[in-house]
Write an enzyme that holds these catalytic residues in place. Sequence first.
Site, short mmCIF file in Angstrom:
data_model
loop_
_atom_site.label_atom_id
_atom_site.label_comp_id
_atom_site.label_asym_id
_atom_site.label_seq_id
_atom_site.Cartn_x
_atom_site.Cartn_y
_atom_site.Cartn_z
N HIS A 1 61.66 64.96 62.50
CA HIS A 1 61.60 64.63 63.92
C HIS A 1 60.78 63.37 64.18
O HIS A 1 60.22 63.20 65.25
CB HIS A 1 61.04 65.82 64.70
CG HIS A 1 61.90 67.03 64.55
ND1 HIS A 1 63.02 67.24 65.32
CD2 HIS A 1 61.86 68.05 63.66
CE1 HIS A 1 63.62 68.37 64.94
NE2 HIS A 1 62.92 68.88 63.91
N LYS B 1 27.46 66.79 57.69
CA LYS B 1 27.91 68.15 57.40
C LYS B 1 28.04 69.03 58.63
O LYS B 1 29.01 69.72 58.81
CB LYS B 1 26.95 68.76 56.39
CG LYS B 1 27.32 70.14 55.93
CD LYS B 1 28.45 70.12 54.96
CE LYS B 1 28.91 71.48 54.55
NZ LYS B 1 30.30 71.44 54.08
N CYS C 1 21.83 64.98 61.47
CA CYS C 1 20.43 64.59 61.34
C CYS C 1 19.66 65.74 60.68
O CYS C 1 19.91 66.91 60.98
CB CYS C 1 19.74 64.25 62.65
SG CYS C 1 20.49 62.87 63.50
N LYS D 1 41.24 66.68 53.54
CA LYS D 1 40.35 66.46 52.38
C LYS D 1 40.54 65.05 51.84
O LYS D 1 39.56 64.36 51.56
CB LYS D 1 40.64 67.47 51.24
CG LYS D 1 40.17 68.89 51.46
CD LYS D 1 38.69 69.10 51.32
CE LYS D 1 37.96 68.99 52.62
NZ LYS D 1 38.02 70.03 53.58
N ASN E 1 16.70 65.92 66.40
CA ASN E 1 18.12 66.12 66.11
C ASN E 1 18.75 66.68 67.38
O ASN E 1 18.32 67.72 67.87
CB ASN E 1 18.27 67.12 64.94
CG ASN E 1 19.70 67.59 64.76
OD1 ASN E 1 20.64 66.92 65.17
ND2 ASN E 1 19.86 68.74 64.13
N GLY E 2 19.73 65.96 67.94
CA GLY E 2 20.36 66.42 69.18
C GLY E 2 20.58 65.23 70.10
O GLY E 2 20.51 64.08 69.66
N GLU F 1 39.07 62.34 54.31
CA GLU F 1 37.63 62.25 54.59
C GLU F 1 36.81 61.75 53.41
O GLU F 1 35.76 61.16 53.61
CB GLU F 1 37.07 63.57 55.12
CG GLU F 1 37.11 64.72 54.16
CD GLU F 1 36.56 65.99 54.79
OE1 GLU F 1 35.69 65.93 55.65
OE2 GLU F 1 37.03 67.07 54.37
N GLU G 1 45.04 70.89 55.65
CA GLU G 1 43.76 70.86 54.96
C GLU G 1 43.80 69.85 53.79
O GLU G 1 42.84 69.12 53.56
CB GLU G 1 43.41 72.28 54.47
CG GLU G 1 42.12 72.41 53.69
CD GLU G 1 40.88 71.93 54.45
OE1 GLU G 1 40.96 71.62 55.64
OE2 GLU G 1 39.82 71.84 53.80
N TRP H 1 22.02 60.57 61.59
CA TRP H 1 23.44 60.32 61.83
C TRP H 1 23.47 59.78 63.25
O TRP H 1 23.21 60.51 64.21
CB TRP H 1 24.23 61.61 61.71
CG TRP H 1 25.71 61.41 61.76
CD1 TRP H 1 26.54 61.15 60.70
CD2 TRP H 1 26.55 61.46 62.91
NE1 TRP H 1 27.83 61.01 61.14
CE2 TRP H 1 27.87 61.20 62.49
CE3 TRP H 1 26.33 61.67 64.27
CZ2 TRP H 1 28.96 61.17 63.36
CZ3 TRP H 1 27.41 61.64 65.14
CH2 TRP H 1 28.71 61.40 64.68
N ARG I 1 23.25 66.05 56.03
CA ARG I 1 23.34 66.17 57.49
C ARG I 1 23.45 64.82 58.19
O ARG I 1 23.63 64.74 59.40
CB ARG I 1 22.11 66.91 58.02
CG ARG I 1 21.93 68.28 57.43
CD ARG I 1 20.68 68.92 57.97
NE ARG I 1 20.82 69.22 59.38
CZ ARG I 1 21.31 70.35 59.86
NH1 ARG I 1 21.69 71.29 59.04
NH2 ARG I 1 21.41 70.54 61.15
#
Length: 610
Positions: A506, A605, A2, A487, A101-102, A490, A483, A75, A27
């Site tokens: 395995h 983000k 947010c 990438k 925000n929170g 997402e 990584e 968000w 955000r």
Amino acid sequence: MCGIVAYVGSKVARPILLEGLKRLEYRGYDSAGIAVLTGGKLHVARRVGRVANLQEAIEGQAAFDGSLGLCHTRWATHGGVTDFNAHPHTDDRHGIALVHNGIIENYAALKTYLQEKGHSFSSQTDTEVLVMLIGELYEGDLEKAVQAALREVTGAYAICVICEKEPGVLVCARKGSPLMVGIGSDNEYVVASDGAAIIAHTGRVVMLDDYNVVKMDAGGFRTTDIHNTPLSPRVQQLEIELEQIELGGFTHFMLKEIFEQPKSVRACISGRLDMREGRVVLGGLSSFAKELTKARRVVITAQGTALHAAMIGRYMLEDLAKIPTQTEYASEFRYRNPVIEENTVVIAVSQSGETADTLAALHEAKERGALALGVVNVVGSSIARETDAGVYLRVGPEIGVASTKAFIGQVTVLSLISMYMARKRFMSADQCLDLMKEMEAIPGKIERILEQAGRIKRITEKYVERENWLFLGRGYNYPTALEGALKLKEISYIHAEGMPAAEMKHGPIALINEGMPAVFIANRGRQYEKVMSNIQEVRSRGGHVIAVATEGDTEIAKHVQDVMYVPDVCEPLSPILTVVPLQLMAYYAAVARGHDVDKPRNLAKSVTVE
Ligand code: F6R
């Protein structure tokens, strides 16, 4: 998560608010809203979707031309993505509007209390409960009502609040979520979740600490705590420039940030390599040199991409400095009653410096007596402020939601810390010098990889329709495989798994079918031959292998479908190079699939909630 922007001053607030909000869209981008006080009346608009939708909705409406206002890009946490759940939320008595925000954790109990008092709610959000509570406690002084309400809530918040009955007053407060007040000339203030929304107006800011409440009006600003005790905040200079947060000719911030990486590494190592003495200079750690020499164990904690960097850091600390090191998801570490022995150093790695779990893990570690270090990008962020010491990445603002240059910065800083600690133990000046020379050559080597972007794009496009990919590596490049998979997942929404190449046998080898792309990090190193065997295992089951290999390795091309070359480099630093083709692959896959690269679905983000 947010983004918040608020303005009070003598200008028309709307363009300042909306421009700022667009800069904070990374955000969160589920929905957006604005409230402006014009002619003594509060005007509110909220829309599902991007800030551009909201802008269009209020285009040309004089009702939004006042000089006091606030806005929000969301968000979603509590309540679905609807116009009603979008911020700002308002109370039902005094014309109070609030953005948040929170998460207000005790919102359910507060809601019951407020319903008993006769308030009715129109959204499912925790935020509406907070604004109703402020309204319930309002007795003609917004600042006091905000302080009183915040004494009743538990959870995290960054809030901005305005009220019809106090037309020139803006109040903001923070606990746990970031917020800063930009101080313009002539009692003009821009408040925002981060400096990107402020820098076009002023570089002078106050970073709020937990429980700070700031009241701004034409007479100036004052800071108190939630008990109304006056505080003297420190005014500081924002360390970002406008051009760093603009696209500058690139189509996406992610691509811009991938191409900035040579510059990022140069900035990151600048002034930190003492070639004469064969040692690394880290000013941020100098006052803890003794403790670091005595360290018996290191725990590196982080989330997501930052955790992958941490895993590489672990390999380096054990390999170079011979210090037992472990890595931990911050979200697990904070709740699992970890054992912290004497002389343990905990390193929190975070681009934003605001990730809620990483921050909480840091608190946990400090409480248990560890020396807490930060490897952080955002200067003055919560993690940077709460660690005992730290090393900044210096890679500049990262706007693309998928982290790229910050990852490279994190690995670079962790390698510097490893060399720093190694020199305090067993490493000779000559050994350190060799590594530092390799480090100095890294930016030029990344440039050579970036020159191959067109070729990497063509390779990617051959496989972009495939829905399942594997990323495999060993040793230092096992985390790189993780990584690469993250990438791709997402931003292109392709299912990808990263794992140690040997682990494939395995179980996951059962997934391999005709034409399944398997990306192997097969650069030259101690385990090169082993990786080559793993490549054969995939080939013999019909998988298509794309290898990241060392320049000059012509042999590998005979065994795989496609090769992306990286320059030769010593093994500990190799992930800084091998990750670059994987970043580019993910980028080109997302573009080919038509996705919004900088704003992937469901992501934001800075993850400031648990
Ligand atoms: C992935 C990504 C995330 C972050 C994670 C931690 O591209 O960006 O996985 O790495 O959310 O964020 P920071 O580094 O801000 O703590």
